[in-house]
Design an enzyme around this catalytic site. Structure first.
Site, PDB file in Angstrom:
ATOM      1  N   GLU B 281     -13.002  63.380 -21.581  1.00  0.00           N
ATOM      2  CA  GLU B 281     -13.040  63.794 -20.176  1.00  0.00           C
ATOM      3  C   GLU B 281     -12.998  62.595 -19.229  1.00  0.00           C
ATOM      4  O   GLU B 281     -12.369  62.648 -18.168  1.00  0.00           O
ATOM      5  CB  GLU B 281     -14.285  64.655 -19.930  1.00  0.00           C
ATOM      6  CG  GLU B 281     -14.210  65.431 -18.632  1.00  0.00           C
ATOM      7  CD  GLU B 281     -15.107  66.678 -18.630  1.00  0.00           C
ATOM      8  OE1 GLU B 281     -15.656  67.038 -19.694  1.00  0.00           O
ATOM      9  OE2 GLU B 281     -15.250  67.279 -17.570  1.00  0.00           O
ATOM     10  N   GLU B 284      -9.526  61.517 -19.110  1.00  0.00           N
ATOM     11  CA  GLU B 284      -8.783  62.484 -18.298  1.00  0.00           C
ATOM     12  C   GLU B 284      -9.043  62.222 -16.809  1.00  0.00           C
ATOM     13  O   GLU B 284      -8.113  62.212 -15.987  1.00  0.00           O
ATOM     14  CB  GLU B 284      -9.245  63.895 -18.687  1.00  0.00           C
ATOM     15  CG  GLU B 284      -8.455  65.020 -18.047  1.00  0.00           C
ATOM     16  CD  GLU B 284      -9.014  66.396 -18.457  1.00  0.00           C
ATOM     17  OE1 GLU B 284     -10.132  66.473 -19.017  1.00  0.00           O
ATOM     18  OE2 GLU B 284      -8.324  67.398 -18.191  1.00  0.00           O
ATOM     19  N   CYS B 302     -17.652  72.442 -19.775  1.00  0.00           N
ATOM     20  CA  CYS B 302     -18.488  72.596 -20.976  1.00  0.00           C
ATOM     21  C   CYS B 302     -19.197  73.932 -21.006  1.00  0.00           C
ATOM     22  O   CYS B 302     -19.672  74.360 -22.049  1.00  0.00           O
ATOM     23  CB  CYS B 302     -19.555  71.517 -21.028  1.00  0.00           C
ATOM     24  SG  CYS B 302     -18.872  69.887 -20.958  1.00  0.00           S
ATOM     25  N   SER B 322     -10.880  70.613 -16.321  1.00  0.00           N
ATOM     26  CA  SER B 322     -10.699  69.698 -17.442  1.00  0.00           C
ATOM     27  C   SER B 322     -10.237  70.514 -18.643  1.00  0.00           C
ATOM     28  O   SER B 322     -10.753  71.595 -18.908  1.00  0.00           O
ATOM     29  CB  SER B 322     -12.025  69.014 -17.768  1.00  0.00           C
ATOM     30  OG  SER B 322     -11.952  68.450 -19.049  1.00  0.00           O
ATOM     31  N   LYS B 361     -22.236  81.100 -25.405  1.00  0.00           N
ATOM     32  CA  LYS B 361     -21.569  80.354 -26.480  1.00  0.00           C
ATOM     33  C   LYS B 361     -21.117  81.292 -27.590  1.00  0.00           C
ATOM     34  O   LYS B 361     -20.186  80.989 -28.328  1.00  0.00           O
ATOM     35  CB  LYS B 361     -22.496  79.271 -27.039  1.00  0.00           C
ATOM     36  CG  LYS B 361     -22.759  78.113 -26.077  1.00  0.00           C
ATOM     37  CD  LYS B 361     -21.600  77.128 -26.002  1.00  0.00           C
ATOM     38  CE  LYS B 361     -21.829  76.083 -24.915  1.00  0.00           C
ATOM     39  NZ  LYS B 361     -20.656  75.212 -24.713  1.00  0.00           N
ATOM     40  N   GLU B 364     -17.843  82.085 -26.344  1.00  0.00           N
ATOM     41  CA  GLU B 364     -16.927  80.943 -26.289  1.00  0.00           C
ATOM     42  C   GLU B 364     -16.213  80.718 -27.623  1.00  0.00           C
ATOM     43  O   GLU B 364     -15.022  80.376 -27.646  1.00  0.00           O
ATOM     44  CB  GLU B 364     -17.689  79.670 -25.900  1.00  0.00           C
ATOM     45  CG  GLU B 364     -16.780  78.458 -25.729  1.00  0.00           C
ATOM     46  CD  GLU B 364     -17.570  77.164 -25.544  1.00  0.00           C
ATOM     47  OE1 GLU B 364     -17.554  76.620 -24.434  1.00  0.00           O
ATOM     48  OE2 GLU B 364     -18.209  76.708 -26.510  1.00  0.00           O
ATOM     49  N   GLU B 370      -7.221  78.744 -29.217  1.00  0.00           N
ATOM     50  CA  GLU B 370      -7.491  77.311 -29.367  1.00  0.00           C
ATOM     51  C   GLU B 370      -8.873  77.055 -29.995  1.00  0.00           C
ATOM     52  O   GLU B 370      -9.163  75.929 -30.404  1.00  0.00           O
ATOM     53  CB  GLU B 370      -7.419  76.611 -28.004  1.00  0.00           C
ATOM     54  CG  GLU B 370      -5.999  76.543 -27.464  1.00  0.00           C
ATOM     55  CD  GLU B 370      -5.900  77.019 -26.025  1.00  0.00           C
ATOM     56  OE1 GLU B 370      -6.884  77.581 -25.514  1.00  0.00           O
ATOM     57  OE2 GLU B 370      -4.829  76.838 -25.418  1.00  0.00           O
ATOM     58  N   CYS B 512     -28.342  73.701 -18.923  1.00  0.00           N
ATOM     59  CA  CYS B 512     -28.634  74.309 -20.230  1.00  0.00           C
ATOM     60  C   CYS B 512     -30.123  74.353 -20.563  1.00  0.00           C
ATOM     61  O   CYS B 512     -30.552  75.212 -21.328  1.00  0.00           O
ATOM     62  CB  CYS B 512     -27.890  73.570 -21.332  1.00  0.00           C
ATOM     63  SG  CYS B 512     -26.166  73.294 -20.931  1.00  0.00           S
TER      64      CYS B 512
END
Lengths: 161, 584
Positions: B281, B284, B302, B322, B361, B364, B370, B512
């Protein structure tokens, strides 16, 4: 965004009530007047156009008994439970309608043919008990006189098509 | 300065600022008033009726949660009549509540159960009228059981006001009031972003995490399966709460050990993935920052609830996102490629379990193709902190006595930059550290960026690196994100310089550490303590910048090549898609 027919229908209602505080209920009345109930797509479109979350719209729609979320059916059978009709035997008529149609008051038959509801006084107590079927008024109703109005279209009185 | 208000509570003198409620004033003098609906994060709604108190001179009982203390008020919080009324309130709630405590997800963790126990109820005088409502587990992340709802309204306030998601609402009214997804549909078809804040605030078992523990046990039992675990940053400073440790205690080493004791063949750390995320990142960011005409600000990705939220409601921001996968996803992808290759394992037999502070998650890991970049689902199952705590208890492991262990370093060693990913501002701080290195060739003299820290909903700041000003914003709690996005859009529409170059977003208040899958009872005080645990872990570390991680360096040398290189793109990056069908 491509506009659907619903979006266009709703646009006039949304335009009238948008930016007026506390006007959601009026806009929803507008939808029910237009469709006979509040279709989900129309509620979503209204929410988007008035910038009101769908969650809030359904809070209001389900809070008030007046709003219907399903199409009321082709024949709306309204049994008057006003005092005069009540004393003249309306509860029995309601039970009969409920049993023969297989739905409770406020519900619509699965085929969409009938909607059963309770109303409070239709303003002709001299004719009690009164039942209306759509716009048609039935006076001094008995179990026997109600029967033909609860039949499926095309069915005969002995139940055979 | 406004005059302070003097009053007494049960004869004890109390002094408070104007506007302070009786409930908060009572806490100040250690008087406990029970409540089921008021939560420190949320406005009082006077829904439950438990907190009634008596005020001298008033004939009716008042609700402490929404009654401000007035001058000279004489407040009584406990007398036989008050207790009788409260008992009736609980009995009324219990008459509508299923008697399923033994198998409920909140057994021994339930505010209603605790209250019923405190009151010593032995029988309910009212007939049981538990509503017949279906369970909704369609999101596979959180489970809604409306029968267990006591209509306190906490979840709705969190979902609508704090998160601005509007997935949950009350339907109908009076006795029939029930909790449901917006418009009475399945939660999975609603705007729900699976953040789980509803479950973290629910006082009962009406909303809990989707439990995946059994399938993990099944795989641990299977001798042909090579089970690996990875531990998210925020889990290590929260899991101790389930075992009586002080809030914020860092239990990294004990958790590694417990996971091995449960049967995991290898234990990785998501913090390693966080270091790797920063490598990708930061590259990037620097690439965009130094290339004329690039889309800025860059926005972090994230957080899966944030990604979901953006795809549903802010899809014009997709070019700003991102492309880096989250640390969990990166570790999963590498476990089934790099690690399997190094260890000579058949990746088909590697089973990756992630332990996350998060319910989203769970979504996710299957959100797009992907997430199967290794040729298999990169992460097989994602557990919340609460589920891991239960598994440790099931195992009979004496957690406080377990000796600390090290992770499997190939995907387990981490730096301070990786560990602070677990708190709001941590990703930004970690990214700035490595961006500094990439732009100047050396580490910042001070690695701490204080402006990214703390619990303010929106934090803004700037730092000068190699003569360039980098403006950043950090937002947490999805409602706060929209403030930041509005500023970005205003500048974009006006054709002016963007207000920021870099934005970090975490969906949950506090980031988190305050995640929807963390142990119950979250408040700002607790979020701050958990975050402090992570900042200590950062400070105590040998390395504090992601690019210093020797195992990350080794990974690039042996396997990936270079950041943003072909292999990295294939395994560590993802894409986003507009999903306008979920209208709010």
């Amino acid at each position: 965004m491509t506009l659907t027919k619903t979006d266009e229908d709703v646009a006039a209602i949304a335009k009238r009530w948008k930016n007026k505080r506390g006007s959601l209920i009026m806009a929803l009345h507008g939808l029910q007047d237009r469709y006979g109930y509040v279709p989900r797509e129309a509620a979503m479109s209204l929410g988007e156009q008035m910038d009101v979350p769908l969650a809030r719209i359904y809070e209001v729609l389900t809070f008030y008994n007046y709003f219907r979320l399903k199409s009321p059916g082709k024949k709306v059978v309204s049994v008057c439970m006003g005092t005069a009709c009540y004393l003249k035997g309306a509860p029995k008529l309601l039970d009969q309608a409920s049993e023969e149609l297989g739905i409770r008051p406020g519900e619509t038959t699965a085929d969409g043919e009938f909607h059963l509801q309770v109303v409070r006084c239709v303003g002709c107590c001299g004719l009690a008990p009164v039942v209306t079927v759509n716009e048609k008024l039935l006076a001094k109703v008995t179990g026997e006189s109600l029967e033909p109005h609860l039949l499926q279209p095309g069915a005969t009185e002995d139940g055979k098509a | 300065m406004t005059d302070m208000i003097q009053a007494t509570i049960n004869g004890l003198p109390v002094e408070v600022a104007p506007g302070v409620t009786i409930l908060d004033a009572a806490r100040q003098v250690s008087v406990h008033i029970p409540t089921l609906c008021k939560h420190p994060d949320l406005d009082a709604t006077a829904a439950c009726g438990m907190c009634i108190v008596r005020v001298a001179g008033s004939s009716k009982m008042l609700r402490a949660c929404c009654t401000p203390v007035e001058q000279e008020m004489e407040i009584t919080t406990e007398d036989p009549e008050i207790i009788q009324v409260r008992r009736t309130v609980i009995e009324m709630i219990l008459s509508k509540h299923p008697n399923e405590c033994l198998t409920c997800g909140r057994n021994q963790n339930c505010e209603l159960q605790t209250l019923a126990a405190d009151f010593g109820l032995r029988e309910i005088c009212l007939d049981s009228v538990v509503p017949d409502l279906p369970l909704d587990a369609t999101t596979k992340a959180i489970v809604l059981d409306p029968r267990k709802c006591i209509t306190c309204g906490r979840c709705i306030q969190v979902c609508q006001q704090i998160q601005n998601v509007w997935a949950l609402s009350f339907l109908q009214r009076g006795f029939d009031t029930r909790i449901a997804a917006a418009g009475d549909i399945n939660l999975a078809d609603s705007p729900c972003v699976r953040c789980g804040q509803c479950s973290a605030h629910c006082p009962t078992g009406a909303i809990v995490e989707y439990d995946n523990t059994q399938e993990v046990w099944d795989n641990l039992l299977d001798p042909d399966v090579y089970c690996v675990a990875q531990l998210a940053p925020a889990v290590r400073v929260a899991i101790g709460e389930a075992f009586g440790f002080p809030i914020g205690t860092n239990l990294t080493g004990k958790t590694y050990a417990a996971l091995r004791r449960m049967g995991f063949d290898a234990v990785f750390d998501t913090n390693f993935g966080a270091d790797l995320t920063i490598m990708e990142e930061a590259h990037e960011f620097v690439k965009r920052f130094t290339t004329e005409g690039s889309v800025l600000p860059l926005i972090t990705t994230c957080c899966p609830s944030w990604v979901d939220f953006m795809e549903k409601f802010h899809d014009d921001m997709i070019p700003h996102f991102s492309s880096c996968k989250s640390p969990q996803a990166m570790v999963g992808a590498l476990a089934k490629t790099y690690y399997a290759e190094k260890m000579g394992l058949d990746p088909a037999k590697v089973y990756v379990v992630s332990v996350m502070p998060c319910t989203a998650k769970k979504f996710e890991i299957i959100r797009s193709k992907e997430m199967a970049s290794s040729g298999f689902w990169d992460v097989d199952v994602s557990l919340t902190t609460r589920e891991l705590a239960r598994m440790i208890k099931q195992s009979g492991i004496n957690f406080p006595a377990v000796k600390e262990e090290q992770p499997d370093h190939l995907l387990g060693a981490y730096t301070g930059a990786g560990t602070i990913f677990g708190t709001t501002g941590g990703v930004m701080e970690a990214a700035l550290r490595t961006s500094y290195f990439l732009l100047t060739g050396e580490n910042p003299a001070r690695v701490e960026f204080q402006k990214t820290r703390g619990l303010d909903g929106v934090k803004e700041g700037s730092t000068v690196i190699a003569g360039h000003e980098i403006r950043f914003a950090v937002a947490h709690g999805l409602g706060n994100v929209e403030t930041v996005l509005r500023r970005v859009r205003e500048a974009r529409d006006a054709g002016t310089e963007p207000p920021y170059h870099f934005i970090e977003v975490m969906a949950c208040p506090g980031g988190c550490v305050g995640g929807g899958g963390q142990p119950y009872g979250v408040t700002d005080k607790l979020r701050a303590k958990r975050a402090a645990g992570l900042y200590q872990d950062d400070q105590a570390g040998l390395w504090r910048c992601a690019h210093e991680n020797p195992y990350v360096q080794k990974l690039y040398e042996d396997f990936l090549g270079e950041p943003l290189g072909e292999k990295s793109e294939q395994l560590l990056h993802t894409s986003y898609h507009s999903r306008p069908e979920y209208r709010r």
